[in-house]
Design an enzyme around this catalytic site. Structure first.
Site, PDB file in Angstrom:
ATOM      1  N   HIS A 346      49.899  47.277  35.460  1.00 14.13           N
ATOM      2  CA  HIS A 346      48.696  46.471  35.691  1.00 14.13           C
ATOM      3  C   HIS A 346      47.392  47.163  35.365  1.00 14.13           C
ATOM      4  O   HIS A 346      46.329  46.568  35.516  1.00 14.13           O
ATOM      5  CB  HIS A 346      48.629  46.029  37.151  1.00 14.13           C
ATOM      6  CG  HIS A 346      49.508  44.864  37.462  1.00 14.13           C
ATOM      7  ND1 HIS A 346      49.075  43.568  37.354  1.00 14.13           N
ATOM      8  CD2 HIS A 346      50.794  44.801  37.863  1.00 14.13           C
ATOM      9  CE1 HIS A 346      50.066  42.748  37.686  1.00 14.13           C
ATOM     10  NE2 HIS A 346      51.116  43.477  38.008  1.00 14.13           N
ATOM     11  N   LYS A 534      35.225  37.974  42.065  1.00 17.66           N
ATOM     12  CA  LYS A 534      36.323  38.912  41.831  1.00 17.66           C
ATOM     13  C   LYS A 534      36.074  40.122  42.726  1.00 17.66           C
ATOM     14  O   LYS A 534      34.998  40.236  43.307  1.00 17.66           O
ATOM     15  CB  LYS A 534      36.380  39.333  40.362  1.00 17.66           C
ATOM     16  CG  LYS A 534      35.025  39.757  39.782  1.00 17.66           C
ATOM     17  CD  LYS A 534      35.096  40.109  38.296  1.00 17.66           C
ATOM     18  CE  LYS A 534      35.172  38.915  37.373  1.00 17.66           C
ATOM     19  NZ  LYS A 534      36.436  38.812  36.681  1.00 17.66           N
ATOM     20  N   ARG A 535      37.039  41.021  42.837  1.00 19.26           N
ATOM     21  CA  ARG A 535      36.794  42.227  43.621  1.00 19.26           C
ATOM     22  C   ARG A 535      35.589  42.974  43.068  1.00 19.26           C
ATOM     23  O   ARG A 535      35.326  42.932  41.868  1.00 19.26           O
ATOM     24  CB  ARG A 535      38.028  43.130  43.608  1.00 19.26           C
ATOM     25  CG  ARG A 535      39.122  42.649  44.538  1.00 19.26           C
ATOM     26  CD  ARG A 535      38.665  42.549  45.969  1.00 19.26           C
ATOM     27  NE  ARG A 535      38.502  43.870  46.536  1.00 19.26           N
ATOM     28  CZ  ARG A 535      39.385  44.459  47.323  1.00 19.26           C
ATOM     29  NH1 ARG A 535      40.472  43.838  47.691  1.00 19.26           N
ATOM     30  NH2 ARG A 535      39.169  45.679  47.798  1.00 19.26           N
ATOM     31  N   LYS A 540      34.088  46.138  36.614  1.00 25.24           N
ATOM     32  CA  LYS A 540      33.896  44.696  36.467  1.00 25.24           C
ATOM     33  C   LYS A 540      32.415  44.338  36.246  1.00 25.24           C
ATOM     34  O   LYS A 540      32.081  43.224  35.864  1.00 25.24           O
ATOM     35  CB  LYS A 540      34.454  43.960  37.685  1.00 25.24           C
ATOM     36  CG  LYS A 540      35.991  44.029  37.775  1.00 25.24           C
ATOM     37  CD  LYS A 540      36.511  43.303  39.015  1.00 25.24           C
ATOM     38  CE  LYS A 540      38.017  43.364  39.194  1.00 25.24           C
ATOM     39  NZ  LYS A 540      38.757  42.382  38.366  1.00 25.24           N
ATOM     40  N   THR A 642      42.687  37.112  35.735  1.00 25.31           N
ATOM     41  CA  THR A 642      43.264  35.773  35.843  1.00 25.31           C
ATOM     42  C   THR A 642      42.194  34.785  36.298  1.00 25.31           C
ATOM     43  O   THR A 642      42.328  33.585  36.087  1.00 25.31           O
ATOM     44  CB  THR A 642      44.440  35.731  36.834  1.00 25.31           C
ATOM     45  OG1 THR A 642      44.046  36.382  38.046  1.00 25.31           O
ATOM     46  CG2 THR A 642      45.674  36.408  36.267  1.00 25.31           C
ATOM     47  N   LYS A 646      41.366  30.604  35.422  1.00 26.66           N
ATOM     48  CA  LYS A 646      41.108  29.516  36.380  1.00 26.66           C
ATOM     49  C   LYS A 646      39.825  28.779  36.022  1.00 26.66           C
ATOM     50  O   LYS A 646      39.749  27.549  36.110  1.00 26.66           O
ATOM     51  CB  LYS A 646      41.011  30.080  37.805  1.00 26.66           C
ATOM     52  CG  LYS A 646      42.273  30.792  38.283  1.00 26.66           C
ATOM     53  CD  LYS A 646      42.013  31.577  39.581  1.00 26.66           C
ATOM     54  CE  LYS A 646      43.103  32.595  39.840  1.00 26.66           C
ATOM     55  NZ  LYS A 646      42.710  33.603  40.864  1.00 26.66           N
TER      56      LYS A 646
HETATM   57  C1  LIG Z   1      42.237  34.901  40.782  1.00 26.09           C
HETATM   58  C2  LIG Z   1      41.776  35.676  41.941  1.00 26.09           C
HETATM   59  C3  LIG Z   1      41.436  37.024  41.802  1.00 26.09           C
HETATM   60  C4  LIG Z   1      41.471  37.738  40.470  1.00 26.09           C
HETATM   61  O1  LIG Z   1      40.222  37.585  39.825  1.00 26.09           O
HETATM   62  P1  LIG Z   1      39.834  38.434  38.536  1.00 26.09           P
HETATM   63  O2  LIG Z   1      38.561  37.817  38.071  1.00 26.09           O
HETATM   64  O3  LIG Z   1      40.937  38.256  37.550  1.00 26.09           O
HETATM   65  O4  LIG Z   1      39.672  39.844  38.979  1.00 26.09           O
HETATM   66  C5  LIG Z   1      40.987  37.714  42.910  1.00 26.09           C
HETATM   67  N1  LIG Z   1      40.900  37.111  44.121  1.00 26.09           N
HETATM   68  C6  LIG Z   1      41.197  35.815  44.293  1.00 26.09           C
HETATM   69  C7  LIG Z   1      41.048  35.202  45.640  1.00 26.09           C
HETATM   70  C8  LIG Z   1      41.660  35.050  43.217  1.00 26.09           C
HETATM   71  O5  LIG Z   1      41.979  33.762  43.406  1.00 26.09           O
END
Ligand SMILES: *Cc1c(COP(=O)(O)O)cnc(C)c1O
Length: 803
Positions: A346, A534-535, A540, A642, A646
């Protein structure tokens, strides 16, 4: 009980009374939720039993997905949809004056994960069941999931999460299937009919008690199992303080580690990892023995997948079982093990690659350590044969070196397939990070681009858009996400685009309410919703986004001719509690929000919102309302992402670097239907190898940057004094490791294009429609179909979609 609303109501009311000893009138929403949850679980149970029996009697190959995280979110709404009983329940409750939505919202998120890695595991479970594949999850039943985040005075405060406080309707405790997991102790050598044999003795035993959660597929009778292990005292030892033993034992499944990428060197974490792996493997082997009476064919009937290296001890644990219990030879055991196990990598961030010091590992897991040593020994001998006298290469590739066990190396050596999670990530693995391993095992390395389940992130999260899609192209997309492509021919259709716009506005109105309720901030629902959720992590680059907002603010203040389409910048992010820099960025976002939102000159055009406690249930409201998706990581650093998928699936346009799965988004939707900017991964790698980047140059030569950086430390933010000095220093004194200043100008340009593009709504929603149309590729149904065929070699009773 779900065949019509009358029979539903009858059972619901009866059950409510029997469970809580209250009349319907006296019942709380919490009571109603659990009553409904229990009814649904009971309704599932006959299919659950039937699935298990069928999978046993068909002798079908089983997949077990081992993951230290499962970020499930809420289950009620998705289960109702997948079972096709949502309407009956909704209607039935409506007659009783109860809103299903209100009941759904009282469910606590199962937040047993940090971010992308854990959510991927959850999406995979949905796709496995929906594709009728016999695939099960194995994880830990943490008493406390990822911390609850509060924002106090702009700072993150962490509170323990309590998802089990009101009980959990979905789980079934199966104490009769408990497993003992042993730690500490010694390895005993003994003679087994003249053969040298080993066993782990004098260990301290922990009882792993399984809690099973049914995983329901969409419109199918397949019900798979997510098995979460709870740590409990085995038998109380007489020689030890009983209370201390109880505490130490229960600690193993008490907390999820809130660390997103950095590996935490805590021995408790290693204990958690072995606990998950040993309980899962012993239980898998037990089931296999019941059906086949032997482990000799294990690799033909079982595939075990490890999600990152956290469950990598599955390799030596399976070896232990095959050698010490099944009495197989090393070669036979090794063949079975490597043919059974596969591994997903990952990350290429070197600080996130797991390593354990021998002095911790060896005493905690003496027999497992011995086996790892033997695996290492044999591997190094193979290396020597292939690369004689290449000491450096062998040292670099060894599993044990410099008093450390390298978990990624163990994973690669002990698996038959290793996959990256997006094309660019797999390429970087092959060409750089794992180059030596790729040269040695070229056939092991493959790519499996991540995906998301469109049944949660579109069908469930965005009912308004789902209805529009059904009216426009029919509902085939729910089972075959590639059918979304049919939307392409509506991208020019004025009427469709008007409706798409209307749907987006509905979702924006909903999010505006959520924001008002949570933060008190009134935003303009017509403004551009520009979202980064995101985190929080340096790579990022939430910081790049904030610096751009500060620049926009300065421009609006300085230049009355400068006009922009009103924009609301929305953030959601948790920072690991020990991650000092990330917490500074959260404070900075909130400080910028205070200045910008309260300034009468700028506030008609600019608003900044930080949503606290970002998690799956909140994410559903956020992705669906976004116009702009911020995917701005330093190129080469984000393995896949991911969140980007979305957003796309809900019609947001991406502002992004050529990183992770953004590259493939660009491939399918076309670069002209998104806003690409910044260094390429090659350019980043070039800087890293050859130097030549000086962040000071960008500070001195770009007045916009200069001004914004000075504001970090010159008292521009009230009462902050030297609060943001560490951020300032990271950018200038430490030469800006993530190339924020380098990409600033390019980012501003991309954002200007967004601003212009949004002015032409017809064009905007054409692009939006094209994004939705191409998002089927990013369904985890596609990802799982690929894993099933090329890694696990399992069959579906359903035709697997061919893309
Ligand atoms: C999809 C998702 C992530 C991952 O987000 P990234 O932008 O890919 O880092 C993190 N937390 C939650 C709650 C998510 O639904």
């Amino acid at each position: 009980m779900f065949s019509n609303k009358e029979s539903f109501q009858k059972v619901f009311l009866k059950k409510l009374e029997m469970t809580y000893g209250k009349s319907f009138k006296e019942s709380t929403v919490q009571d109603q939720y659990h009553t409904l949850g229990n009814m649904v679980r009971e309704y599932i149970s006959s299919d659950w039993i039937a699935t298990n029996e069928a999978q046993r009697s068909n002798h079908s190959k089983q997949v077990y997905y081992l993951s230290i995280e499962f970020l499930l979110g809420r289950l009620l709404g998705q289960n109702l949809l997948n079972l096709g009983i949502k309407e009956v329940v909704e209607e039935g409750l409506k007659d009783l004056n109860i809103s299903l939505e209100e009941i759904e919202e009282i469910e606590a998120d199962a937040g047993l994960g940090n971010g992308g890695l854990g959510r991927l595991a959850a999406c995979f479970l949905d796709s496995l069941a929906s594709l009728n594949l016999p695939g099960h999850g194995c994880g830990i039943r943490y008493k406390h999931g990822l911390f609850d985040q509060k924002i106090v005075d702009g700072f993150q405060v962490e509170l323990p999460e309590q998802w089990l406080r009101h009980g959990n309707s979905w789980e079934v405790r199966k104490v009769d299937q408990s497993i003992e997991v042993n730690f500490w102790g010694d390895v005993e050598y003994y003679s087994d009919n003249g053969k040298l044999a080993f066993r782990h003795i004098n260990g301290e035993s922990i009882l792993a008690v399984p809690y099973d959660i049914p995983v329901v597929g969409y419109d199918t009778t397949t019900v798979n199992t997510l098995r979460l292990w709870n740590a409990e005292p085995a038998s109380f030892p007489v020689h030890k303080d009983v209370m201390q033993y109880k505490r130490e034992t229960e600690a193993v499944s008490e907390f999820l580690y809130p660390d997103d990428t950095h590996e935490d060197g805590k021995i408790l974490r290693l204990k958690q990892q072995y606990f998950l792996v040993s309980a899962s493997l012993q239980s898998i082997v037990r089931s296999h023995r019941i059906v086949y009476g032997t482990l000799a064919n294990l690799h033909e009937k079982v595939a075990i997948h490890i999600n990152d290296t956290h469950p990598v001890l599955a390799i030596p644990e399976l070896m232990r079982i095959l050698l010490d219990e099944e009495k197989l030879s090393w070669d036979d055991a090794w063949h079975i093990t490597t043919q059974t196990i596969s591994y997903t990598n990952h990350t290429t961030l070197s600080e996130a690659l797991e390593k354990w010091p021998i002095h911790l590992f060896k005493p905690l897991l003496p027999r497992i350590y011995m086996i790892v040593e033997e695996i290492n020994q044999r591997f190094c001998e193979e290396l020597w044969k292939r690369y004689p006298y290449q000491w450096k290469r062998i040292e670099d590739m060894a599993i044990i070196a410099h008093d450390m066990v390298k978990m990624a190396h163990l994973a690669i050596v002990g698996s038959h397939k290793v996959n990256g999670v997006a094309k660019i990530h797999t390429d970087i693995l092959k060409k750089r990070e794992m180059k030596n391993f790729f040269d040695f095992y070229p056939q092991k390395f493959i790519n499996k681009t991540n995906g998301i389940t469109h049944r949660r992130w579109l069908l469930k999260a965005n009912p308004e858009l789902s209805i529009l899609l059904n009216e426009t192209i029919g509902d085939e997309w729910v089972k075959n996400p590639y059918a979304l492509k049919q939307l392409e021919s509506y991208a020019q259709d004025k009427n469709f685009k008007d409706q798409l716009k209307k749907v987006k506005q509905q979702r924006k109105d909903i999010l505006s309410e959520v924001i008002k309720k949570q933060t008190g901030i009134e935003i303009n629902p017509q403004s551009i919703f520009d979202v980064q959720v995101k985190r929080l992590h340096a790579y990022k680059r939430q910081l790049l986004n904030v610096l751009h907002i500060m620049y926009l603010y300065n421009r609006l203040k300085e230049d009355s001719n400068f006009k922009i389409v009103p924009r609301t910048f929305i953030f959601g992010a948790k920072a690991s509690p020990g991650y000092y820099y990330a917490k500074k960025v959260i404070k900075l976002i909130n400080s910028v929000a205070d200045v910008v939102n309260s300034d009468p000159v700028t506030s008609p055009f600019l608003k900044v919102v930080f949503l606290e406690n970002y998690r799956v249930s909140l994410a559903e409201d956020v992705f669906t309302a976004a116009d702009v998706s911020e995917q701005i990581s330093t190129a080469s650093k984000e393995a896949s992402g991911t969140g980007n998928m979305k957003f796309m699936m809900n019609g947001a346009l991406t502002v992004g670097t050529m990183d992770g799965a953004n590259v493939e988004i660009a491939e399918v939707v076309g670069e002209n239907n998104m806003f690409i900017f910044g260094l390429s991964s090659e350019e980043v790698l070039h800087y890293q190898q050859n130097g030549g980047y000086r962040s000071f140059d960008y500070y001195h030569h770009d007045q916009r940057i200069k001004k914004v950086l000075e504001q970090l430390t010159n008292g521009f933010f009230k009462n902050t004094y030297d609060l943001f000095e560490p951020i300032y220093d990271s950018l200038l004194m430490q030469n800006d490791e993530y190339y924020v200043l380098r990409d600033f100008a390019s980012y501003v340009q991309a954002q200007e294009k967004v601003n212009q593009a949004y002015g032409d709504k017809d064009k905007w929603f054409e692009m939006s429609a094209l994004n939705i149309a191409q998002s089927g590729y990013f369904s985890s149904d596609r990802t799982i179909s690929e894993y099933a065929k090329e890694i696990w070699e399992i069959n579906s009773s359903k035709q697997i979609l061919s893309y």
